[in-house]
Design an enzyme around this catalytic site. Structure first.
Site, PDB file in Angstrom:
ATOM      1  N   HIS A  82      35.563  18.799 -35.717  1.00  0.00           N
ATOM      2  CA  HIS A  82      35.081  19.256 -37.028  1.00  0.00           C
ATOM      3  C   HIS A  82      34.323  20.562 -36.858  1.00  0.00           C
ATOM      4  CE1 HIS A  82      33.592  18.931 -41.140  1.00  0.00           C
ATOM      5  NE2 HIS A  82      32.447  19.380 -40.673  1.00  0.00           N
ATOM      6  N   ASP A 161      29.121  10.192 -50.391  1.00  0.00           N
ATOM      7  CA  ASP A 161      28.856  11.571 -49.973  1.00  0.00           C
ATOM      8  C   ASP A 161      29.465  12.554 -50.961  1.00  0.00           C
ATOM      9  OD1 ASP A 161      28.244  13.845 -48.157  1.00  0.00           O
ATOM     10  OD2 ASP A 161      30.422  13.964 -48.156  1.00  0.00           O
ATOM     11  N   ARG A 168      23.886  17.668 -54.891  1.00  0.00           N
ATOM     12  CA  ARG A 168      23.074  18.596 -54.079  1.00  0.00           C
ATOM     13  C   ARG A 168      23.463  20.041 -54.361  1.00  0.00           C
ATOM     14  NH1 ARG A 168      24.854  16.958 -48.578  1.00  0.00           N
ATOM     15  NH2 ARG A 168      23.601  18.690 -47.851  1.00  0.00           N
ATOM     16  N   SER A 183      25.930  13.869 -44.247  1.00  0.00           N
ATOM     17  CA  SER A 183      27.114  14.130 -45.066  1.00  0.00           C
ATOM     18  C   SER A 183      28.344  14.322 -44.169  1.00  0.00           C
ATOM     19  CB  SER A 183      26.847  15.391 -45.908  1.00  0.00           C
ATOM     20  OG  SER A 183      28.026  15.898 -46.447  1.00  0.00           O
ATOM     21  N   LYS A 187      31.594  11.171 -43.142  1.00  0.00           N
ATOM     22  CA  LYS A 187      33.045  11.348 -43.303  1.00  0.00           C
ATOM     23  C   LYS A 187      33.756  11.225 -41.956  1.00  0.00           C
ATOM     24  CE  LYS A 187      31.989  15.056 -45.532  1.00  0.00           C
ATOM     25  NZ  LYS A 187      31.579  16.119 -46.428  1.00  0.00           N
TER      26      LYS A 187
HETATM   27  N1  URA Z   1      29.658  20.129 -45.178  1.00  0.00           N
HETATM   28  C1  URA Z   1      29.555  18.849 -45.601  1.00  0.00           C
HETATM   29  O1  URA Z   1      30.524  18.114 -45.567  1.00  0.00           O
HETATM   30  N2  URA Z   1      28.362  18.418 -46.059  1.00  0.00           N
HETATM   31  C2  URA Z   1      27.258  19.190 -46.120  1.00  0.00           C
HETATM   32  O2  URA Z   1      26.210  18.739 -46.532  1.00  0.00           O
HETATM   33  C3  URA Z   1      27.388  20.522 -45.675  1.00  0.00           C
HETATM   34  C4  URA Z   1      28.593  20.959 -45.197  1.00  0.00           C
END
Ligand code: URA
Length: 436
Positions: A82, A161, A168, A183, A187
């Site tokens: 990621h 999320d 947010r 966050s 995932k």
């Molecule tokens: N990418 C995400 O998936 N979440 C965040 O809070 C910031 C970047």
């Protein structure tokens, strides 16, 4: 339990218990806790922070808010990668076929670009017919048979999320370390891999502009992954200039193919090799960095990484012929150079401005619904540390609309910081973070 009391508790800087965090995320996901209460909570978290234990609890609660993929049908140690998002970041395109060609199964969830950063799915869609809309069965079968599958994030993966991120985004509460770490990791943990390698960008074009903040974010994510039972490691990589030379979907695909041909830009190749080395080591295929690097060189030289890329594109419905004949990639026909108006050395290339220039050409999305032009983009001709003479070409714009090209040209001029003194070239790999 009442959300009101939890907000008051966090406002005073007290720790929330595991049960309280689970109650909060459960209620927010099913709608019984309204947005305004959750907004007050995220703002309180911005001011008071969260402990490591709270951050892990928040991550796991968000992971469990939807489907947690079961990849047990895939043989071997599945390694996910990621990136926190950057400009010119086409790493997954070259990296995944290289490690898959070496026997590390890659079962990856990817996203689309938004704002000034690009997304892997858009780049892959430069191959006509390519789709990430594949069934779970096809996903598992492709990883088992070919070694790679890339899917889009489904709606039911960490839905808490998804909802919280949207909140947010409009309440100025994105840039809090624990909220970002939970966050991203919720995932990653829901997508079912056995090991996770993180590319945390640092610098002007990154989420985290300051090096110390990028390190803290990486450490937080590595510790969450490790506590959740996944082998996790991170690399902090430079985003004080775009990665490689190409920015824009088709141009980046071209650069990734060139890298698989053994002709990639040095900084890009180094990021691919640093991440690939960790993936091979976590996946149990290499003992150390030196062995991993030599294995990666082999699959580039003998063409097997490139062949793997083509197999993967075809397995997801794409026409892989541009991999063998890059003239088939659709690249905008109008080329306009951006020239230097002074002598000196390139000190910085504001990656965010270059990303915005690409977006303004039509190559990126302002909103999730925007249509993008895959053929446009920018190729940098000068990078950090290079000597520049007046009249030298700094970058070439590939566009389809003269007004958009003029706007991009202004942004690119502004992005280049040229000074009279020589500029220090910092390595693209700034730091490795492993679990303690
Ligand atoms: N990418 C995400 O998936 N979440 C965040 O809070 C910031 C970047």
């Amino acid at each position: 339990m009442r959300m009101y009391d939890l907000i008051a508790k966090k406002k005073k800087g007290e720790e929330l218990t595991t049960e309280e965090i689970r109650y909060m995320i459960g209620g927010f996901t099913d709608g019984s806790i309204p947005d305004y209460q959750m907004s007050a909570m995220t703002m309180a978290i911005c001011f008071q922070g969260m402990s490591k234990r709270e951050t892990v609890d928040l991550t796991l609660a968000m992971r469990d808010s939807g489907e947690v993929l079961d990849l047990s049908g895939i043989k071997g140690v599945k390694v996910d990668k990621h990136s926190t998002g950057g400009v010119g970041d086409k790493t997954s395109l070259a990296l995944t076929p290289i490690v898959a060609a070496l026997g590390v199964p890659v079962a990856k969830m990817s996203g689309r670009g938004l704002g000034h950063t690009g997304g892997t799915i858009d780049k892959l869609e430069c191959f006509e017919g390519f789709t990430t809309g594949i069934s779970d069965e096809t996903f598992v079968r492709n990883v088992n048979e070919i070694g790679i599958a890339i899917a889009g994030q489904t709606a039911n993966l960490a839905p808490a999320d998804k909802k919280l991120y949207a909140l947010r985004d409009v309440t100025a509460t994105v840039d809090q370390m624990s909220l970002i770490a939970s966050s991203i990791m919720s995932k990653k943990l829901a997508s079912g891999s056995d090991a996770i390698v993180l590319d945390v960008k640092t610098g002007n074009g990154a989420f985290m502009k300051k090096f110390e903040d990028s390190v803290a974010l990486a450490e937080e994510m590595v510790s969450i992954g490790t506590m959740a039972g996944k082998k996790t490691a991170a690399v902090i990589t430079d985003m004080d200039q775009p990665l490689g030379y190409a920015v824009g979907n088709s141009l980046e695909v071209l650069e990734a193919i060139e890298t698989l041909n053994g002709n990639g830009p040095e900084d890009f190749k180094e990021v691919v090799f640093a991440l690939g080395s960790l993936m091979l080591q976590l996946g149990g295929k290499a003992q150390d960095d030196a062995e991993a690097r030599s294995m990666m060189e082999t699959v580039i030289t003998d063409g097997s990484a490139k062949k793997k890329f083509a197999e993967f594109i075809e397995a997801q419905g794409g026409d892989a012929s541009p991999i063998y004949d890059t003239s088939l990639l659709e690249i905008a026909k109008t080329e306009v150079p951006v020239v230097a108006d002074c002598d000196g050395y390139v000190h910085r290339i504001l990656a965010e401005e270059i990303g915005i220039a690409c977006m303004s050409l039509g190559g990126g999305r302002e909103t999730k619904e925007s249509e993008i032009d895959l053929s446009v983009g920018i190729v940098l001709k000068k990078k950090k540390g290079d000597v520049v003479k007046t009249g030298d070409t700094l970058a070439v714009i590939y566009g389809n609309d003269s007004e958009k090209i003029a706007r991009a040209s202004e942004l690119i001029c502004h992005a280049y910081e040229i000074e009279s003194t020589p500029a220090e070239k910092l390595p693209v790999i700034r730091k490795y973070i492993f679990s303690e």
